[in-house]
Design a protein around this motif. Sequence first.
Motif, PDB file in Angstrom:
ATOM      1  N   LEU A 184      -8.486   4.275  -3.230  1.00 44.79           N
ATOM      2  CA  LEU A 184      -8.508   5.447  -2.223  1.00 44.79           C
ATOM      3  C   LEU A 184      -6.990   6.164  -1.965  1.00 44.79           C
ATOM      4  O   LEU A 184      -6.905   7.306  -1.931  1.00 44.79           O
ATOM      5  N   TRP A 185      -6.240   5.275  -1.570  1.00 42.47           N
ATOM      6  CA  TRP A 185      -4.865   5.640  -1.140  1.00 42.47           C
ATOM      7  C   TRP A 185      -4.264   6.164  -2.338  1.00 42.47           C
ATOM      8  O   TRP A 185      -3.485   7.512  -2.115  1.00 42.47           O
ATOM      9  N   MET A 205      -2.993   5.657   7.682  1.00 45.54           N
ATOM     10  CA  MET A 205      -3.087   4.642   6.355  1.00 45.54           C
ATOM     11  C   MET A 205      -2.529   3.071   6.745  1.00 45.54           C
ATOM     12  O   MET A 205      -3.160   2.101   6.448  1.00 45.54           O
ATOM     13  N   CYS A 212       0.820   4.377  -2.951  1.00 44.26           N
ATOM     14  CA  CYS A 212       1.118   5.772  -2.256  1.00 44.26           C
ATOM     15  C   CYS A 212       2.384   6.485  -2.877  1.00 44.26           C
ATOM     16  O   CYS A 212       2.237   7.730  -3.440  1.00 44.26           O
ATOM     17  N   THR A 269      -4.922   1.244   8.943  1.00 45.36           N
ATOM     18  CA  THR A 269      -6.024   0.634   8.211  1.00 45.36           C
ATOM     19  C   THR A 269      -5.702  -0.324   7.163  1.00 45.36           C
ATOM     20  O   THR A 269      -6.321  -1.489   7.145  1.00 45.36           O
ATOM     21  N   ALA A 270      -4.612  -0.202   6.519  1.00 42.78           N
ATOM     22  CA  ALA A 270      -4.157  -1.089   5.396  1.00 42.78           C
ATOM     23  C   ALA A 270      -3.965  -2.696   6.022  1.00 42.78           C
ATOM     24  O   ALA A 270      -3.903  -3.660   5.548  1.00 42.78           O
ATOM     25  N   CYS A 302       0.920  -1.174  -0.110  1.00 40.43           N
ATOM     26  CA  CYS A 302       0.052  -0.046   0.109  1.00 40.43           C
ATOM     27  C   CYS A 302       0.952   1.239   0.108  1.00 40.43           C
ATOM     28  O   CYS A 302       0.584   2.056  -1.012  1.00 40.43           O
ATOM     29  N   VAL A 312      -7.380  -3.886   6.094  1.00 40.90           N
ATOM     30  CA  VAL A 312      -8.450  -3.852   5.183  1.00 40.90           C
ATOM     31  C   VAL A 312      -7.557  -4.000   3.909  1.00 40.90           C
ATOM     32  O   VAL A 312      -6.819  -2.992   3.359  1.00 40.90           O
ATOM     33  N   SER A 371      -4.805  -4.436  -0.214  1.00 41.02           N
ATOM     34  CA  SER A 371      -5.434  -3.458   0.448  1.00 41.02           C
ATOM     35  C   SER A 371      -6.589  -3.428  -0.550  1.00 41.02           C
ATOM     36  O   SER A 371      -6.316  -3.209  -1.710  1.00 41.02           O
ATOM     37  N   LEU A 372      -7.940  -3.544  -0.179  1.00 43.96           N
ATOM     38  CA  LEU A 372      -9.002  -3.056  -0.875  1.00 43.96           C
ATOM     39  C   LEU A 372      -9.353  -1.726  -0.989  1.00 43.96           C
ATOM     40  O   LEU A 372     -10.083  -1.287  -2.087  1.00 43.96           O
ATOM     41  N   LEU A 373      -8.783  -1.019  -0.186  1.00 41.83           N
ATOM     42  CA  LEU A 373      -8.568   0.515  -0.481  1.00 41.83           C
ATOM     43  C   LEU A 373      -7.439   1.142  -1.234  1.00 41.83           C
ATOM     44  O   LEU A 373      -7.248   2.370  -1.198  1.00 41.83           O
ATOM     45  N   ASN A 374      -6.847   0.461  -2.074  1.00 43.53           N
ATOM     46  CA  ASN A 374      -5.823   0.971  -2.868  1.00 43.53           C
ATOM     47  C   ASN A 374      -6.140   2.078  -3.749  1.00 43.53           C
ATOM     48  O   ASN A 374      -5.383   3.141  -3.733  1.00 43.53           O
TER      49      ASN A 374
END
Length: 206
Positions: free
Chosen positions: A109-110, A199, A57, A202-203, A53, A206, A104-107
């Motif tokens: 967003l990051w 970050m 970023c 959370t990562a 993650c 998630v 991460s499912l939020l990649n």
Amino acid sequence: MIDQAIIEFDKALRTVFAQARSVRPVPGGELPDAPLTDEEREHVAALMRVNHCGEICAQALYQGQAMMSRDESVRRELQQASNEETEHLAWTEQRIAELGGRKSLLNPLWYGGSLALGLLAGKLGDRWNLGFLAETERQVEAHLNGHLGQLPAEDRKSREILEQMKADEARHADTAVGLGAHELPTPFKAAMKLISRVMTTTAFRV
């Protein structure tokens, strides 16, 4: 400008959704897998997810900074750093797969948030741009050092990857300083650490 926008959008899609490639061999790739417990394997996979993650970023930060930079030498340095960060992306992605973990499912967003930060840093001028690069790399180096302390002693494959990543990040910071990076104000450094903590926490899950 339209052509450039398409190129930058393609970079974003490739970073977030495509499989990353590495020119250098994966550090420790020739080593056998250590006999880890299920709990250890899950923990290391989560650490690698955080590092993957972080590399997502980094790609977005460098992309934004390079887009706004006015100095060709700074853009070249940002591109070189970005190339090595792409390799880090490939290494961590491969290690996550070997450990049976997931990214991460939020990649997305990051990536979006980091791109915005990179554009802002670049807008402030090249010396502040380089200062942001140097401080980012210092914080990543410290973060990797912490992860090295959490790895099981037997997991040499993950350790080799993190050690090489750490060496690369330190070199990027030194190069930025050599190019004339401004030292960032203490409150700004603290804000960067806070964002990074959110970050990484959370990562990890998630």
